[in-house]
Structures are given as structure tokens and as C-alpha cells.
Scaffold this motif. Structure first.
Motif, short mmCIF file in Angstrom:
data_model
loop_
_atom_site.label_atom_id
_atom_site.label_comp_id
_atom_site.label_asym_id
_atom_site.label_seq_id
_atom_site.Cartn_x
_atom_site.Cartn_y
_atom_site.Cartn_z
N LEU A 59 -5.59 -2.06 0.54
CA LEU A 59 -4.85 -2.59 1.67
C LEU A 59 -3.59 -3.30 1.20
CD1 LEU A 59 -7.91 -4.10 3.54
CD2 LEU A 59 -6.34 -2.48 4.61
N ALA A 60 -2.51 -3.15 1.96
CA ALA A 60 -1.25 -3.84 1.66
C ALA A 60 -0.68 -4.44 2.95
CB ALA A 60 -0.24 -2.87 1.04
N TYR A 61 -0.31 -5.69 2.89
CA TYR A 61 0.20 -6.40 4.07
C TYR A 61 1.53 -5.79 4.55
CZ TYR A 61 2.40 -10.16 6.75
OH TYR A 61 3.03 -10.90 7.73
N LEU A 62 1.66 -5.66 5.89
CA LEU A 62 2.91 -5.18 6.48
C LEU A 62 3.57 -6.21 7.38
CD1 LEU A 62 2.20 -1.44 7.47
CD2 LEU A 62 3.45 -2.30 5.48
N PHE A 338 -14.39 5.32 3.79
CA PHE A 338 -14.48 3.87 3.73
C PHE A 338 -14.81 3.25 5.08
CE2 PHE A 338 -11.75 4.94 0.14
CZ PHE A 338 -12.26 4.13 -0.87
N ILE A 339 -15.48 2.10 5.01
CA ILE A 339 -15.68 1.23 6.16
C ILE A 339 -15.01 -0.10 5.87
CG2 ILE A 339 -17.39 -0.21 7.35
CD1 ILE A 339 -19.27 2.05 7.45
N VAL A 347 -11.71 -9.43 5.13
CA VAL A 347 -11.98 -8.05 5.52
C VAL A 347 -12.65 -7.37 4.34
CG1 VAL A 347 -11.00 -5.82 6.16
CG2 VAL A 347 -10.08 -7.94 7.17
N ASN A 348 -13.89 -6.93 4.52
CA ASN A 348 -14.64 -6.22 3.48
C ASN A 348 -14.22 -4.76 3.44
OD1 ASN A 348 -17.98 -7.72 3.42
ND2 ASN A 348 -16.00 -8.70 3.62
N VAL A 349 -14.21 -4.19 2.26
CA VAL A 349 -13.97 -2.75 2.09
C VAL A 349 -15.17 -2.15 1.38
CG1 VAL A 349 -12.47 -0.97 1.11
CG2 VAL A 349 -11.47 -3.12 1.95
N ARG A 365 -11.16 -5.08 -3.50
CA ARG A 365 -10.26 -4.51 -2.51
C ARG A 365 -10.26 -5.31 -1.22
NH1 ARG A 365 -8.67 -2.19 -6.47
NH2 ARG A 365 -8.73 0.07 -6.84
N SER A 366 -11.13 -6.32 -1.10
CA SER A 366 -11.18 -7.11 0.12
C SER A 366 -9.94 -7.97 0.25
CB SER A 366 -12.44 -7.98 0.15
OG SER A 366 -12.40 -8.96 -0.86
#
Length: 381
Positions: A59-62, A338-339, A347-349, A365-366
Motif C-alpha cells: 500500500l502507498a498513501y495517495l 489478498f484481503i 489496516v491488515n494485509v 505490509r500493514s
């Protein structure tokens, strides 16, 4: 706080990956995250947008936009507009807000807000983008709002007040409509009422005003004191699954043109469980082979079932603890790999084993995210 991400993610050229496609469609998605913004939510401001790379689970912040308690989101079929409930107290301050979404930048722009008759907890939108439907948990009703050509919301055209009680004297003294789920063909709306243990069914005709009318039969009951909350359909549309919050049970139904027939009800917790239940969300995997459901309370886990493809019935597979308590809403990425699960603190990955349905958590990755309560995905092209 929201931007505590891994340097390897931020160093990647986002625009380059946004154009990457592989077999089976896009592998990059924008994740829209609704949160609680009340003072005890530790600083969440509204809706957050992250880019998700489904081949790596990163995940990457936008971006982010401020709005009050956007606890549930709905996205139009063309991905241009987003609707968020404002789950405020049932004092006239609750409502639903329309946003324009820019896929090129991942930014949201507010269009307008309409007040609700109660405190809303759920919103859905039809495929034709004619109406949205909100469930007012506080108030015990559902409302319909028309969508303008510019994505804006008009004044409510219909309010349907439920009536009745349930056996739980503390939580079921009145109706509590908790979700408004459209059937796969958009011909029916199914509204779960936690307060009355009913799933109300309405015929939907987008061209009419008002657009909803009671189906025949008009409702299906769940067990007394169970508290139906959320529902999801199998990809083939033959089965619907409803999770009941108060008893942490799941009911499998056959579905045929608005008619529900109970097939099976299973308990999410083992027989020796002595804790507190708070079942929340439910989703079927994109391939239709597995069902997942979250349970809050003292369990704080996601439970996995295999779906029999002929009968629609469920067989228990596994249960997995979440990293952080209060796992509410979650989303399965369209690739089925993925969930992502929102909890009180992050936020769990989880990576999905597609053969078994079991989950493997990617702790590194969370993302730190206070009071993440709704996650939705938009494919990036």
C-alpha cells in the motif's frame, strides 16, 4: 501518521505501475478507506486513499479528504463518484455526502451533502447510477436519494420506516436497519434489520418514484436475537449469505428472483467460546469458492468457510486473528490474492492461499490507520 509506509513503496514510480496490466485485468487498485472521526478515534479526519499493488500486497498513501464519520462508502459503476454516510448521532446531523473521484490523481472532491432521517451506517448504489440507498441504524429506516448527472445527490425520494422489536431487551427495543444490499441484477434491495431479526426485501424499479415497493414475501426472518447485519451474494447469484452480529452466526440462503430460502446456519465461534461476539462483515471470494466473515468483541478474528458449489452450504476451514482489535469491514482484491481488513489501529494485509482459502498475514505490509471501518477498491487503468 497516515503516511508511515515503507520506503521501498514510496520510492516506486506510482504512475508507471498505474499503467501496468497483466492477465485477468488490472493488478493495481486504489483503496478508499472510511473512518470514524470522533474525538476517541485518535485523529482520523475522513476518507483516505491508498494505492494497492496486488502482485506484492503493498500500500502507498495517495490522498485524504475531511468529512465527518464516513463509516461506509459506495462507489459508482464507472468509478467517478463516491458516496459516504456521515454516521453522526440521530439528532438531525447525520447524512450522506457525494464526492467526485479523480482516477488520475486518486483525489476526492466533495460535491454536496443531504441530511438523513437518523444515523446512517451503510450506503449502496445501483449499477445504473440512478439512486443510492442508505440504512439508518439510528432511526430504523432506509432512505433513497436520486443521483444527478453531475454525481450530486438530490433530496430523498423515499423513506421506509421499519417496525417491530426483538427478544434482546437491551439492543432490540426498536428497528436498526444495518445494510441495504442490491441483488446482482439490481431488481431487488435486501435490507437487514438488526433490531427486528428480519431481512426485508423490496422490488426496485429505477424509473419509478418512489422506486421501492415490498416484494412477495416482504421479509425473511433470522433466529430471534441474532441481529442480521450484512449480506453478500455468490458470484453466480444463486446464493446469499447473511452474517448476524449478536450471535456471530452466518445463514446461507438460496436466492431466486427476490425469494430467499434458508439452507443452513453456522456458528462462527467454537462451542466452548465464552467471550463477547460482534460479527461484522461478510464477503465471498471472487472465484466463489470461499466465504470470509469478521468477528469483533473479544474474538477479533476472521473466519473462513469453503462453499459447496452445488448446494451453497458452508464448511468451516480456519480462523485467523487480526493484528489489532475491532475488525469491521474488509475487502478482497479482485485478483483474489489478498484481503485487507480494517481494525481499530491499522489496516491488515493478508495473502490468500487460493487452494485452501487460508490466510497468511503480511505484518510488514500493514498500514497504521486509526478506526478504519470501511474499505473499497477501484481498479487503476
Amino acid at each position: 501518521m497516515k503516511k508511515l509506509l515503507f520506503l521501498i513503496v514510496l520510492a516506486l514510480p506510482v504512475c508507471g505501475f498505474a499503467q501496468k496490466k497483466g492477465k485477468g485485468g488490472p493488478k493495481v487498485f486504489d483503496v478508499l478507506i472510511g473512518t470514524y472521526t470522533s474525538p476517541d478515534a485518535n485523529g482520523s479526519r475522513g476518507i483516505y486513499v491508498y494505492r494497492f499493488y496486488a502482485e506484492r500486497g503493498e500500500l502507498a498513501y495517495l490522498s485524504e479528504i475531511e468529512t465527518s464519520n464516513p463509516s461506509y462508502l459506495a462507489i459508482t459503476q464507472d468509478y467517478k463518484y463516491v458516496y459516504a454516510v456521515n454516521e453522526n448521532n440521530p439528532d438531525g446531523s447525520g447524512g450522506v455526502t457525494a464526492f467526485k473521484f479523480d482516477k488520475a490523481t486518486g483525489k476526492l472532491e466533495q460535491i454536496n451533502t443531504q441530511k438523513s432521517v437518523g444515523s446512517p451506517a451503510y450506503v449502496s448504489v445501483d449499477k445504473a447510477q440512478k439512486n443510492i440507498f442508505i440504512a439508518n441504524y439510528g432511526g430504523g429506516n432506509l432512505q433513497v436519494f436520486p443521483i444527478g448527472k453531475d454525481g450530486s445527490l438530490g433530496a430523498s425520494t423515499q423513506t421506509i420506516q421499519d417496525s417491530g422489536t426483538g427478544p434482546d431487551k437491551l439492543r432490540q427495543q426498536q428497528p436498526h436497519v444495518h445494510s441495504t444490499v442490491l441483488s446482482p441484477d439490481d431488481k431487488y434491495l435486501l435490507a437487514s434489520d438488526l433490531g427486528t431479526d428480519k431481512i426485508n426485501v423490496f422490488r426496485y424499479r429505477a424509473s419509478k418514484t418512489p422506486p421501492l415497493s415490498p416484494a412477495t414475501p416482504a421479509f425473511t426472518s433470522t433466529a430471534g436475537g441474532s441481529g442480521p447485519r450484512h449480506s453478500d451474494f455468490s458470484p453466480n447469484g444463486k446464493f446469499m449469505y447473511n452474517v448476524q452480529e449478536m450471535t456471530a452466526t452466518i445463514t446461507a440462503f438460496s436466492y431466486d428472483d427476490g425469494a430467499l430460502k434458508e439452507l443452513q446456519t453456522v456458528k462462527m465461534m467454537p462451542d466452548d467460546f465464552k467471550g463477547i461476539n460482534g460479527a461484522a462483515d461478510i464477503h465471498v471470494s471472487p472465484d466463489g469458492l470461499f466465504l470470509y466473515a469478521t468477528n469483533r468483541g473479544t474474538a477479533n478474528e476472521i473466519v473462513i468457510y469453503a462453499i459447496d458449489q452445488e448446494s451453497g452450504k458452508l464448511t468451516y476451514v480456519d480462523r485467523t486473528k487480526t493484528d489489532g482489535d475491532n475488525p469491521r469491514n474488509f475487502v478482497i482484491d479482485p485478483t483474489g490474492n489478498f484481503i485487507l481488513i480494517g481494525t481499530r489501529a491499522r489496516v491488515n494485509v493478508f495473502r490468500i492461499d487460493k487452494k485452501t482459502g487460508r490466510l497468511i498475514q503480511n505484518h510488514n505490509r500493514s498500514v497504521v490507520m486509526e478506526s478504519a471501518v470501511c474499505l473499497k477498491m477501484i481498479p487503476v487503468e
